[in-house]
Each structure stands twice: as structure tokens, then as C-alpha cells.
Write a protein that holds these residues in place. Structure first.
Motif, PDB file in Angstrom:
ATOM      1  N   UNK A  68       0.832  -1.195   0.000  1.00  0.00           N
ATOM      2  CA  UNK A  68       0.000   0.000   0.000  1.00  0.00           C
ATOM      3  C   UNK A  68       0.871   1.250   0.000  1.00  0.00           C
ATOM      4  N   UNK A  69       0.368   2.288  -0.639  1.00  0.00           N
ATOM      5  CA  UNK A  69       0.968   3.608  -0.587  1.00  0.00           C
ATOM      6  C   UNK A  69      -0.086   4.544  -0.037  1.00  0.00           C
ATOM      7  N   UNK A  70       0.260   5.247   1.023  1.00  0.00           N
ATOM      8  CA  UNK A  70      -0.665   6.181   1.654  1.00  0.00           C
ATOM      9  C   UNK A  70      -0.335   7.594   1.212  1.00  0.00           C
ATOM     10  N   UNK A  71      -1.357   8.363   0.878  1.00  0.00           N
ATOM     11  CA  UNK A  71      -1.177   9.755   0.500  1.00  0.00           C
ATOM     12  C   UNK A  71      -1.786  10.627   1.588  1.00  0.00           C
ATOM     13  N   UNK A  72      -0.972  11.567   2.071  1.00  0.00           N
ATOM     14  CA  UNK A  72      -1.379  12.477   3.131  1.00  0.00           C
ATOM     15  C   UNK A  72      -1.114  13.914   2.701  1.00  0.00           C
ATOM     16  N   UNK A  73      -1.780  14.848   3.353  1.00  0.00           N
ATOM     17  CA  UNK A  73      -1.415  16.252   3.180  1.00  0.00           C
ATOM     18  C   UNK A  73      -0.105  16.472   3.937  1.00  0.00           C
ATOM     19  N   UNK A  74       0.700  17.440   3.499  1.00  0.00           N
ATOM     20  CA  UNK A  74       1.952  17.726   4.217  1.00  0.00           C
ATOM     21  C   UNK A  74       1.673  18.191   5.633  1.00  0.00           C
ATOM     22  N   UNK A  75       0.576  18.917   5.814  1.00  0.00           N
ATOM     23  CA  UNK A  75       0.210  19.386   7.148  1.00  0.00           C
ATOM     24  C   UNK A  75       0.003  18.202   8.089  1.00  0.00           C
ATOM     25  N   UNK A  76      -0.746  17.208   7.653  1.00  0.00           N
ATOM     26  CA  UNK A  76      -0.980  16.011   8.457  1.00  0.00           C
ATOM     27  C   UNK A  76       0.323  15.246   8.670  1.00  0.00           C
ATOM     28  N   UNK A  77       1.081  15.066   7.583  1.00  0.00           N
ATOM     29  CA  UNK A  77       2.342  14.323   7.661  1.00  0.00           C
ATOM     30  C   UNK A  77       3.295  14.964   8.659  1.00  0.00           C
ATOM     31  N   UNK A  78       3.464  16.283   8.569  1.00  0.00           N
ATOM     32  CA  UNK A  78       4.385  16.982   9.462  1.00  0.00           C
ATOM     33  C   UNK A  78       3.913  16.922  10.913  1.00  0.00           C
ATOM     34  N   UNK A  79       2.617  16.966  11.113  1.00  0.00           N
ATOM     35  CA  UNK A  79       2.084  16.879  12.474  1.00  0.00           C
ATOM     36  C   UNK A  79       2.319  15.494  13.072  1.00  0.00           C
ATOM     37  N   UNK A  80       2.249  14.467  12.236  1.00  0.00           N
ATOM     38  CA  UNK A  80       2.401  13.101  12.726  1.00  0.00           C
ATOM     39  C   UNK A  80       3.844  12.604  12.706  1.00  0.00           C
ATOM     40  N   UNK A  81       4.591  12.955  11.658  1.00  0.00           N
ATOM     41  CA  UNK A  81       5.925  12.371  11.466  1.00  0.00           C
ATOM     42  C   UNK A  81       7.056  13.383  11.474  1.00  0.00           C
ATOM     43  N   UNK A  82       6.747  14.631  11.212  1.00  0.00           N
ATOM     44  CA  UNK A  82       7.801  15.634  11.151  1.00  0.00           C
ATOM     45  C   UNK A  82       8.804  15.303  10.069  1.00  0.00           C
ATOM     46  N   UNK A  83      10.035  15.602  10.313  1.00  0.00           N
ATOM     47  CA  UNK A  83      11.087  15.355   9.324  1.00  0.00           C
ATOM     48  C   UNK A  83      11.738  13.984   9.473  1.00  0.00           C
ATOM     49  N   UNK A  84      11.310  13.229  10.480  1.00  0.00           N
ATOM     50  CA  UNK A  84      11.916  11.918  10.679  1.00  0.00           C
ATOM     51  C   UNK A  84      10.923  10.971  11.333  1.00  0.00           C
ATOM     52  N   UNK A  85      11.346   9.769  11.539  1.00  0.00           N
ATOM     53  CA  UNK A  85      10.486   8.769  12.163  1.00  0.00           C
ATOM     54  C   UNK A  85      10.826   8.564  13.637  1.00  0.00           C
ATOM     55  N   UNK A  86      11.496   9.521  14.247  1.00  0.00           N
ATOM     56  CA  UNK A  86      11.881   9.386  15.651  1.00  0.00           C
ATOM     57  C   UNK A  86      10.688   9.279  16.586  1.00  0.00           C
ATOM     58  N   UNK A  87       9.538   9.749  16.144  1.00  0.00           N
ATOM     59  CA  UNK A  87       8.354   9.740  17.002  1.00  0.00           C
ATOM     60  C   UNK A  87       7.634   8.397  17.002  1.00  0.00           C
ATOM     61  N   UNK A  88       8.061   7.480  16.161  1.00  0.00           N
ATOM     62  CA  UNK A  88       7.400   6.175  16.116  1.00  0.00           C
ATOM     63  C   UNK A  88       7.704   5.396  17.387  1.00  0.00           C
ATOM     64  N   UNK A  89       6.710   4.680  17.847  1.00  0.00           N
ATOM     65  CA  UNK A  89       6.895   3.820  19.009  1.00  0.00           C
ATOM     66  C   UNK A  89       7.498   2.500  18.524  1.00  0.00           C
ATOM     67  N   UNK A  90       8.591   2.096  19.123  1.00  0.00           N
ATOM     68  CA  UNK A  90       9.284   0.869  18.737  1.00  0.00           C
ATOM     69  C   UNK A  90       9.298  -0.065  19.919  1.00  0.00           C
ATOM     70  N   UNK A  91       8.846  -1.271  19.688  1.00  0.00           N
ATOM     71  CA  UNK A  91       8.853  -2.295  20.728  1.00  0.00           C
ATOM     72  C   UNK A  91       9.745  -3.420  20.256  1.00  0.00           C
ATOM     73  N   UNK A  92      10.731  -3.761  21.066  1.00  0.00           N
ATOM     74  CA  UNK A  92      11.616  -4.886  20.744  1.00  0.00           C
ATOM     75  C   UNK A  92      11.498  -5.911  21.864  1.00  0.00           C
ATOM     76  N   UNK A  93      11.311  -7.132  21.501  1.00  0.00           N
ATOM     77  CA  UNK A  93      11.200  -8.191  22.516  1.00  0.00           C
ATOM     78  C   UNK A  93      12.162  -9.305  22.211  1.00  0.00           C
TER      79      UNK A  93
END
Length: 93
Positions: A68-93
Motif C-alpha cells: 500500500x501507498x498512503x497519501x497524506x497532506x503535508x500538514x498532516x504528515x508533518x504533524x504526525x511524522x515531522x522530518x523523521x520517524x523518531x516519534x514512532x513507538x518501537x517495541x523490541x522483545x
């Protein structure tokens, strides 16, 4: 009882372009004309050349695992992801 449904599915070989951002939809639920322009770019450019495409005021984000390819507005993208993916929650087990 489990809190999920475990199912087995066949691999989907067709790529889907998904628009969930309401700012890119018309009142009737169809996508705005400008979204078709970025969808054509997504379709024309080889998949191995990109993960994220910035085009005008939109962003296309490829999720290969789901085909899948998701299309977002830049406003939404920047609010959710900013310039990087550092805000993603990562779980390692």
C-alpha cells in the motif's frame, strides 16, 4: 478468548493507493483532483527508487509490507511524522 482474529490470507500482488486524510477528499468521499497527480507519480516511478515522495502539499508514503501507498497532506504528515520517524513507538522483545 483472544483479543484479535488470527487469519491466513494470500499475498496481495496489487499495490493499492490509500487516501484517508479528509483534507484530500471531497464531501462525497471521492479524492480531490490534485491527489490524482501524485497517484500518477507513484504509479510511474519505479518502486525501488523511493519510500516517501513529497509533491506540492502532499506526501506519498510507501508501506511495502502491505503493498500500500498512503497519501497524506503535508500538514498532516508533518504533524504526525515531522522530518523523521523518531516519534514512532518501537517495541523490541
Amino acid at each position: 478468548m483472544y483479543g484479535y482474529n488470527l487469519v491466513s490470507e494470500e499475498k496481495n500482488s496489487i499495490w493499492k493507493i490509500v487516501v484517508t486524510d479528509d483534507s484530500l477528499k471531497n464531501k462525497d468521499g471521492s479524492v480531490k483532483a490534485k491527489v490524482k497527480a501524485i497517484a500518477e507519480i507513484v504509479d510511474d516511478v519505479s518502486n525501488d527508487l523511493w519510500d516517501i515522495i513529497y509533491y506540492k502539499d502532499m506526501v506519498a508514503f510507501k508501506l511495502p509490507i502491505e503493498h500500500k501507498t498512503y497519501i497524506y497532506s503535508k500538514l498532516y504528515w508533518n504533524a504526525r511524522c515531522g522530518e523523521c520517524f523518531d516519534k514512532l513507538k518501537v517495541l523490541r522483545k
